[in-house]
Design a protein around this motif. Structure first.
Motif, PDB file in Angstrom:
ATOM      1  N   ASP A   1      -4.682 -26.159 -55.617  1.00 28.09           N
ATOM      2  CA  ASP A   1      -4.388 -26.276 -54.190  1.00 28.09           C
ATOM      3  C   ASP A   1      -4.342 -24.896 -53.536  1.00 28.09           C
ATOM      4  O   ASP A   1      -4.521 -23.874 -54.199  1.00 28.09           O
ATOM      5  N   ARG A   2      -4.092 -24.892 -52.240  1.00 33.42           N
ATOM      6  CA  ARG A   2      -4.078 -23.656 -51.448  1.00 33.42           C
ATOM      7  C   ARG A   2      -2.986 -22.692 -51.897  1.00 33.42           C
ATOM      8  O   ARG A   2      -3.192 -21.480 -51.910  1.00 33.42           O
ATOM      9  N   ILE A   3      -1.828 -23.214 -52.231  1.00 29.83           N
ATOM     10  CA  ILE A   3      -0.713 -22.364 -52.642  1.00 29.83           C
ATOM     11  C   ILE A   3      -1.053 -21.634 -53.936  1.00 29.83           C
ATOM     12  O   ILE A   3      -0.839 -20.422 -54.052  1.00 29.83           O
ATOM     13  N   GLN A   4      -1.617 -22.357 -54.893  1.00 30.04           N
ATOM     14  CA  GLN A   4      -2.001 -21.731 -56.154  1.00 30.04           C
ATOM     15  C   GLN A   4      -3.069 -20.656 -55.905  1.00 30.04           C
ATOM     16  O   GLN A   4      -3.020 -19.577 -56.483  1.00 30.04           O
ATOM     17  N   LEU A   5      -4.032 -20.954 -55.025  1.00 30.12           N
ATOM     18  CA  LEU A   5      -5.058 -19.975 -54.693  1.00 30.12           C
ATOM     19  C   LEU A   5      -4.437 -18.758 -53.999  1.00 30.12           C
ATOM     20  O   LEU A   5      -4.768 -17.620 -54.317  1.00 30.12           O
ATOM     21  N   ALA A   6      -3.534 -18.989 -53.061  1.00 29.33           N
ATOM     22  CA  ALA A   6      -2.892 -17.886 -52.351  1.00 29.33           C
ATOM     23  C   ALA A   6      -2.110 -16.990 -53.323  1.00 29.33           C
ATOM     24  O   ALA A   6      -2.150 -15.765 -53.206  1.00 29.33           O
ATOM     25  N   LEU A   7      -1.439 -17.603 -54.287  1.00 29.34           N
ATOM     26  CA  LEU A   7      -0.731 -16.808 -55.284  1.00 29.34           C
ATOM     27  C   LEU A   7      -1.697 -15.987 -56.114  1.00 29.34           C
ATOM     28  O   LEU A   7      -1.452 -14.807 -56.394  1.00 29.34           O
ATOM     29  N   LEU A   8      -2.799 -16.583 -56.514  1.00 31.62           N
ATOM     30  CA  LEU A   8      -3.814 -15.873 -57.297  1.00 31.62           C
ATOM     31  C   LEU A   8      -4.348 -14.675 -56.516  1.00 31.62           C
ATOM     32  O   LEU A   8      -4.448 -13.560 -57.047  1.00 31.62           O
ATOM     33  N   VAL A   9      -4.679 -14.907 -55.251  1.00 32.72           N
ATOM     34  CA  VAL A   9      -5.205 -13.837 -54.408  1.00 32.72           C
ATOM     35  C   VAL A   9      -4.198 -12.715 -54.242  1.00 32.72           C
ATOM     36  O   VAL A   9      -4.535 -11.536 -54.338  1.00 32.72           O
ATOM     37  N   ASN A  10      -2.946 -13.078 -54.015  1.00 30.60           N
ATOM     38  CA  ASN A  10      -1.918 -12.071 -53.759  1.00 30.60           C
ATOM     39  C   ASN A  10      -1.439 -11.349 -55.005  1.00 30.60           C
ATOM     40  O   ASN A  10      -0.790 -10.309 -54.903  1.00 30.60           O
ATOM     41  N   GLN A  11      -1.763 -11.862 -56.185  1.00 29.97           N
ATOM     42  CA  GLN A  11      -1.437 -11.165 -57.425  1.00 29.97           C
ATOM     43  C   GLN A  11      -2.499 -10.131 -57.766  1.00 29.97           C
ATOM     44  O   GLN A  11      -2.254  -9.249 -58.566  1.00 29.97           O
TER      45      GLN A  11
ATOM     46  N   ARG B   1     -15.063 -15.160 -51.488  1.00 25.11           N
ATOM     47  CA  ARG B   1     -13.973 -14.181 -51.615  1.00 25.11           C
ATOM     48  C   ARG B   1     -13.294 -13.962 -50.266  1.00 25.11           C
ATOM     49  O   ARG B   1     -12.076 -13.821 -50.191  1.00 25.11           O
ATOM     50  N   GLU B   2     -14.092 -13.947 -49.199  1.00 24.77           N
ATOM     51  CA  GLU B   2     -13.523 -13.781 -47.862  1.00 24.77           C
ATOM     52  C   GLU B   2     -12.617 -14.961 -47.501  1.00 24.77           C
ATOM     53  O   GLU B   2     -11.512 -14.776 -46.991  1.00 24.77           O
ATOM     54  N   VAL B   3     -13.075 -16.173 -47.797  1.00 25.49           N
ATOM     55  CA  VAL B   3     -12.250 -17.366 -47.543  1.00 25.49           C
ATOM     56  C   VAL B   3     -10.974 -17.293 -48.378  1.00 25.49           C
ATOM     57  O   VAL B   3      -9.875 -17.538 -47.871  1.00 25.49           O
ATOM     58  N   ALA B   4     -11.093 -16.942 -49.641  1.00 22.27           N
ATOM     59  CA  ALA B   4      -9.919 -16.851 -50.518  1.00 22.27           C
ATOM     60  C   ALA B   4      -8.919 -15.834 -49.982  1.00 22.27           C
ATOM     61  O   ALA B   4      -7.709 -16.087 -49.970  1.00 22.27           O
ATOM     62  N   THR B   5      -9.407 -14.696 -49.534  1.00 17.65           N
ATOM     63  CA  THR B   5      -8.528 -13.670 -48.973  1.00 17.65           C
ATOM     64  C   THR B   5      -7.810 -14.182 -47.734  1.00 17.65           C
ATOM     65  O   THR B   5      -6.611 -13.941 -47.552  1.00 17.65           O
ATOM     66  N   LEU B   6      -8.522 -14.904 -46.888  1.00 18.11           N
ATOM     67  CA  LEU B   6      -7.908 -15.458 -45.676  1.00 18.11           C
ATOM     68  C   LEU B   6      -6.882 -16.531 -46.027  1.00 18.11           C
ATOM     69  O   LEU B   6      -5.849 -16.649 -45.358  1.00 18.11           O
ATOM     70  N   ILE B   7      -7.143 -17.311 -47.073  1.00 19.71           N
ATOM     71  CA  ILE B   7      -6.156 -18.284 -47.553  1.00 19.71           C
ATOM     72  C   ILE B   7      -4.919 -17.535 -48.046  1.00 19.71           C
ATOM     73  O   ILE B   7      -3.786 -17.929 -47.779  1.00 19.71           O
ATOM     74  N   GLY B   8      -5.137 -16.441 -48.760  1.00 21.80           N
ATOM     75  CA  GLY B   8      -4.027 -15.631 -49.251  1.00 21.80           C
ATOM     76  C   GLY B   8      -3.169 -15.059 -48.146  1.00 21.80           C
ATOM     77  O   GLY B   8      -1.997 -14.758 -48.348  1.00 21.80           O
TER      78      GLY B   8
ATOM     79  N   ALA C   1       4.291 -14.189 -55.432  1.00 22.54           N
ATOM     80  CA  ALA C   1       3.281 -13.372 -56.122  1.00 22.54           C
ATOM     81  C   ALA C   1       3.935 -12.141 -56.735  1.00 22.54           C
ATOM     82  O   ALA C   1       3.650 -11.779 -57.878  1.00 22.54           O
ATOM     83  N   ALA C   2       4.824 -11.493 -55.992  1.00 22.94           N
ATOM     84  CA  ALA C   2       5.495 -10.304 -56.510  1.00 22.94           C
ATOM     85  C   ALA C   2       6.404 -10.656 -57.684  1.00 22.94           C
ATOM     86  O   ALA C   2       6.451  -9.933 -58.681  1.00 22.94           O
ATOM     87  N   ALA C   3       7.103 -11.775 -57.591  1.00 26.31           N
ATOM     88  CA  ALA C   3       8.021 -12.180 -58.651  1.00 26.31           C
ATOM     89  C   ALA C   3       7.293 -12.603 -59.922  1.00 26.31           C
ATOM     90  O   ALA C   3       7.802 -12.411 -61.024  1.00 26.31           O
ATOM     91  N   SER C   4       6.106 -13.161 -59.777  1.00 33.14           N
ATOM     92  CA  SER C   4       5.391 -13.655 -60.951  1.00 33.14           C
ATOM     93  C   SER C   4       4.425 -12.636 -61.534  1.00 33.14           C
ATOM     94  O   SER C   4       3.820 -12.876 -62.559  1.00 33.14           O
TER      95      SER C   4
END
Length: 94
Positions: free
Chosen positions: A81-91, A40-47, A17-20
């Motif tokens: 997928d979860r990884i793409q969602l986690a990246l979105l959340v962390n960006q 949003r809460e679920v997404a944050t927890l996935i992140g 997330a930081a690199a992108s």
């Protein structure tokens, strides 16, 4: 497939997330407006790298409900997928 620990996955997600993250552009956070507060809460927890089971326990819901929220989140955010969602959340700023 290779099993890796939760801490390693979380670190990889944060590093990716930081690199992108664009340095000079505004980050689009409009995806957050499409989600309900629970989604949003679920997404944050996935992140944060949590499993469905851990999310279910923390939110006091069933794993099936977590999966239903994830399906809706994937549809609304165009994440595959979860990884793409986690990246979105962390960006996005929290």
């Amino acid at each position: 497939e290779v099993w890796v620990g939760r801490n390693l996955i979380l670190r990889l997600i944060n590093d990716l997330a930081a690199a992108s993250q664009p340095k000079s552009q505004q980050i689009d956070t409009s995806w957050q407006n499409e989600l309900t507060p629970r989604q949003r809460e679920v997404a944050t927890l996935i992140g944060s790298g949590n499993s469905n089971k851990r999310i279910a326990n923390e939110m006091d819901i069933t794993e099936r409900t977590v999966k239903a929220h994830l399906s809706a989140i994937f549809r609304k955010t165009d994440c595959k997928d979860r990884i793409q969602l986690a990246l979105l959340v962390n960006q996005s700023p929290h």
